[in-house]
Write an enzyme that holds these catalytic residues in place. Structure first.
Site, PDB file in Angstrom:
ATOM      1  N   LYS A   1       0.900  -1.358   0.029  1.00 33.91           N
ATOM      2  CA  LYS A   1       0.193   0.077  -0.070  1.00 33.91           C
ATOM      3  C   LYS A   1       0.698   1.234  -0.206  1.00 33.91           C
ATOM      4  CE  LYS A   1      -3.399   3.024   0.234  1.00 33.91           C
ATOM      5  NZ  LYS A   1      -4.259   3.135   1.347  1.00 33.91           N
TER       6      LYS A   1
ATOM      7  N   LYS B   1       0.857  11.577   5.656  1.00 36.27           N
ATOM      8  CA  LYS B   1       1.144  10.570   6.710  1.00 36.27           C
ATOM      9  C   LYS B   1       1.669   9.213   5.666  1.00 36.27           C
ATOM     10  CE  LYS B   1      -1.804   7.544   6.959  1.00 36.27           C
ATOM     11  NZ  LYS B   1      -2.956   6.539   7.158  1.00 36.27           N
TER      12      LYS B   1
HETATM   13  P1  NA7 Z   1     -11.505   9.419   8.559  1.00 35.52           P
HETATM   14  O1  NA7 Z   1     -12.562   9.542   7.732  1.00 35.52           O
HETATM   15  O2  NA7 Z   1     -10.596  10.471   8.764  1.00 35.52           O
HETATM   16  O3  NA7 Z   1     -11.793   8.362   9.805  1.00 35.52           O
HETATM   17  C1  NA7 Z   1     -10.847   8.061  10.583  1.00 35.52           C
HETATM   18  C2  NA7 Z   1     -11.343   7.235  11.582  1.00 35.52           C
HETATM   19  O4  NA7 Z   1     -10.293   6.624  12.785  1.00 35.52           O
HETATM   20  C3  NA7 Z   1     -12.379   7.581  12.586  1.00 35.52           C
HETATM   21  O5  NA7 Z   1     -13.443   6.445  12.834  1.00 35.52           O
HETATM   22  C4  NA7 Z   1     -11.781   7.932  13.750  1.00 35.52           C
HETATM   23  O6  NA7 Z   1     -12.711   8.148  14.981  1.00 35.52           O
HETATM   24  C5  NA7 Z   1     -10.760   6.858  13.842  1.00 35.52           C
HETATM   25  N1  NA7 Z   1      -9.740   7.284  14.848  1.00 35.52           N
HETATM   26  C6  NA7 Z   1      -8.700   8.039  14.602  1.00 35.52           C
HETATM   27  N2  NA7 Z   1      -8.004   8.151  15.806  1.00 35.52           N
HETATM   28  C7  NA7 Z   1      -8.227   7.322  16.660  1.00 35.52           C
HETATM   29  C8  NA7 Z   1      -8.063   6.898  17.794  1.00 35.52           C
HETATM   30  N3  NA7 Z   1      -6.726   7.285  18.288  1.00 35.52           N
HETATM   31  N4  NA7 Z   1      -8.829   5.929  18.462  1.00 35.52           N
HETATM   32  C9  NA7 Z   1      -9.671   5.466  17.778  1.00 35.52           C
HETATM   33  N5  NA7 Z   1     -10.211   5.810  16.561  1.00 35.52           N
HETATM   34  C10 NA7 Z   1      -9.573   6.685  16.050  1.00 35.52           C
HETATM   35  O7  NA7 Z   1     -10.566   8.484   7.410  1.00 35.52           O
HETATM   36  P2  NA7 Z   1     -10.999   7.419   6.287  1.00 35.52           P
HETATM   37  O8  NA7 Z   1     -11.992   6.745   6.575  1.00 35.52           O
HETATM   38  O9  NA7 Z   1     -10.980   8.432   4.939  1.00 35.52           O
HETATM   39  O10 NA7 Z   1      -9.453   6.688   5.955  1.00 35.52           O
HETATM   40  C11 NA7 Z   1      -9.319   5.706   7.002  1.00 35.52           C
HETATM   41  C12 NA7 Z   1      -8.095   4.765   6.585  1.00 35.52           C
HETATM   42  O11 NA7 Z   1      -8.238   4.558   5.137  1.00 35.52           O
HETATM   43  C13 NA7 Z   1      -6.602   5.677   6.593  1.00 35.52           C
HETATM   44  O12 NA7 Z   1      -5.814   4.812   7.088  1.00 35.52           O
HETATM   45  C14 NA7 Z   1      -6.124   6.188   5.456  1.00 35.52           C
HETATM   46  O13 NA7 Z   1      -4.898   6.522   5.325  1.00 35.52           O
HETATM   47  C15 NA7 Z   1      -7.113   5.347   4.761  1.00 35.52           C
HETATM   48  P3  NA7 Z   1     -13.434   9.630  15.192  1.00 35.52           P
HETATM   49  O14 NA7 Z   1     -14.702   9.428  14.526  1.00 35.52           O
HETATM   50  O15 NA7 Z   1     -12.452  10.629  14.961  1.00 35.52           O
HETATM   51  O16 NA7 Z   1     -13.510   9.398  16.538  1.00 35.52           O
END
Ligand code: NA7
Length: 283
Positions: free
Chosen positions: A173, A241
């Site tokens: 990836k 990132k």
């Molecule tokens: P988004 O729409 O920015 O969503 C990120 C998700 O990750 C969201 O559910 C967040 O929860 C969750 N998140 C982020 N940090 C944490 C921590 N510390 N603990 C638990 N959950 C967390 O991303 P995408 O769906 O566009 O992309 C996801 C992946 O695919 C990423 O790796 C990209 O590089 C490709 P929240 O709602 O903020 O509480």
């Protein structure tokens, strides 16, 4: 009705449409998201939600994780009420987030020690491909576990391919997103050069789309530029990132290093917008 019980962690831009395909396929689903309001639409559909990853894994056979980055993975796996907290075994945990091979190896070792499987299974494609179940899924880990969950992965994408051992999916990836970062900056520079010399974006992208350089990516991102639509399908902060993670892998990639610097410089102002918003950074 499918009998494999599935848990889904991470209801972000990707997680929502992906998990909905599993609902449509008839899998019993439970969800968890850190910000609980994002679970509301699922609850309204009659889908169960768990208070924590620890609770979720107790009632599921297969757990999907689709979150932002290495830190999110660490929190979800090893946090106070994380996936590794309960003494359960026999689960398959599929991490679809784009993260480092190093964190996959660390989490896989902990999962295996408990008698669970860990697969890294990041995807190529963004929201549109997630909605269309047209993602490309690249997997690292145990071949038997992969074969067990392959029918489920095939509900999410057009290709689910085992690449190698743990971390190989993440490596593939990051290699693919290296090209994505370079191509997106390249398109932005191409349009900028044309515009600054009297050719508008619509004319230039029409030419590009009909040339040998045309591709689905150039078409979609070209349209975004023409329509001035920079809503994130793939947020600019995420390519910054990914190029940082790719840089940490130590290969000789001078173009990627340059692109990393561009996105890093653009991130403070444009991080929440789409990757192609990099054109606004160029001027
Ligand atoms: P988004 O729409 O920015 O969503 C990120 C998700 O990750 C969201 O559910 C967040 O929860 C969750 N998140 C982020 N940090 C944490 C921590 N510390 N603990 C638990 N959950 C967390 O991303 P995408 O769906 O566009 O992309 C996801 C992946 O695919 C990423 O790796 C990209 O590089 C490709 P929240 O709602 O903020 O509480």
């Amino acid at each position: 009705m499918n009998t494999v019980k599935i848990g889904w962690i991470g209801l972000g831009k990707m997680g929502i449409p992906m998990s909905q395909h599993l609902v449509k396929a008839g899998y019993p689903l439970n969800v968890y998201n850190r910000s609980k309001d994002k679970e509301d639409a699922f609850k309204a559909q009659g889908i169960g939600s768990a208070a924590s990853p620890a609770e979720l894994i107790q009632h599921t056979d297969v757990v999907f994780v689709m979150v932002s980055d290495d830190k999110a993975i660490d929190d979800i796996f090893t946090g106070e009420n994380g996936l590794l907290k309960p003494e359960v075994s026999g689960r398959v945990i599929i991490n679809m987030s784009t993260v480092s091979p190093a964190i996959s190896k660390e989490m896989a070792a902990k999962c295996i020690a408990q008698g669970n499987h860990y697969l890294d299974a990041p995807v190529s494609g963004s929201v549109k491909q997630a909605e269309d179940a047209a993602l490309v899924i690249m997997v690292g880990g145990d071949a038997t576990a992969f074969e067990q969950v392959k029918p489920i992965l095939e509900k999410l994408g057009k290709l689910a391919m085992l690449v190698g051992d743990t971390g190989a999916g993440n490596t593939a990836k990051l290699a693919i997103n290296t090209l994505l970062g370079i191509v997106a900056q390249g398109l932005a520079e191409t349009v900028t050069l044309a515009r600054q010399n009297g050719i508008d974006a619509e004319a230039l992208t029409t030419l590009l789309n009909n040339s040998a350089l045309g591709s689905p990516l150039i078409k979609i991102k070209g349209e975004a530029i023409v329509n001035n639509n920079f809503n994130a399908a793939f947020a600019l902060k995420y390519i910054a990132k990914d190029l940082r993670l790719a840089k940490d892998m130590g290969a000789d990639t001078p173009l990627a290093q340059t692109a990393y610097k561009t996105y890093q410089d653009a991130e403070a102002a444009l991080g929440e917008e789409d990757i192609i918003a990099v054109i606004k950074h160029l001027g």
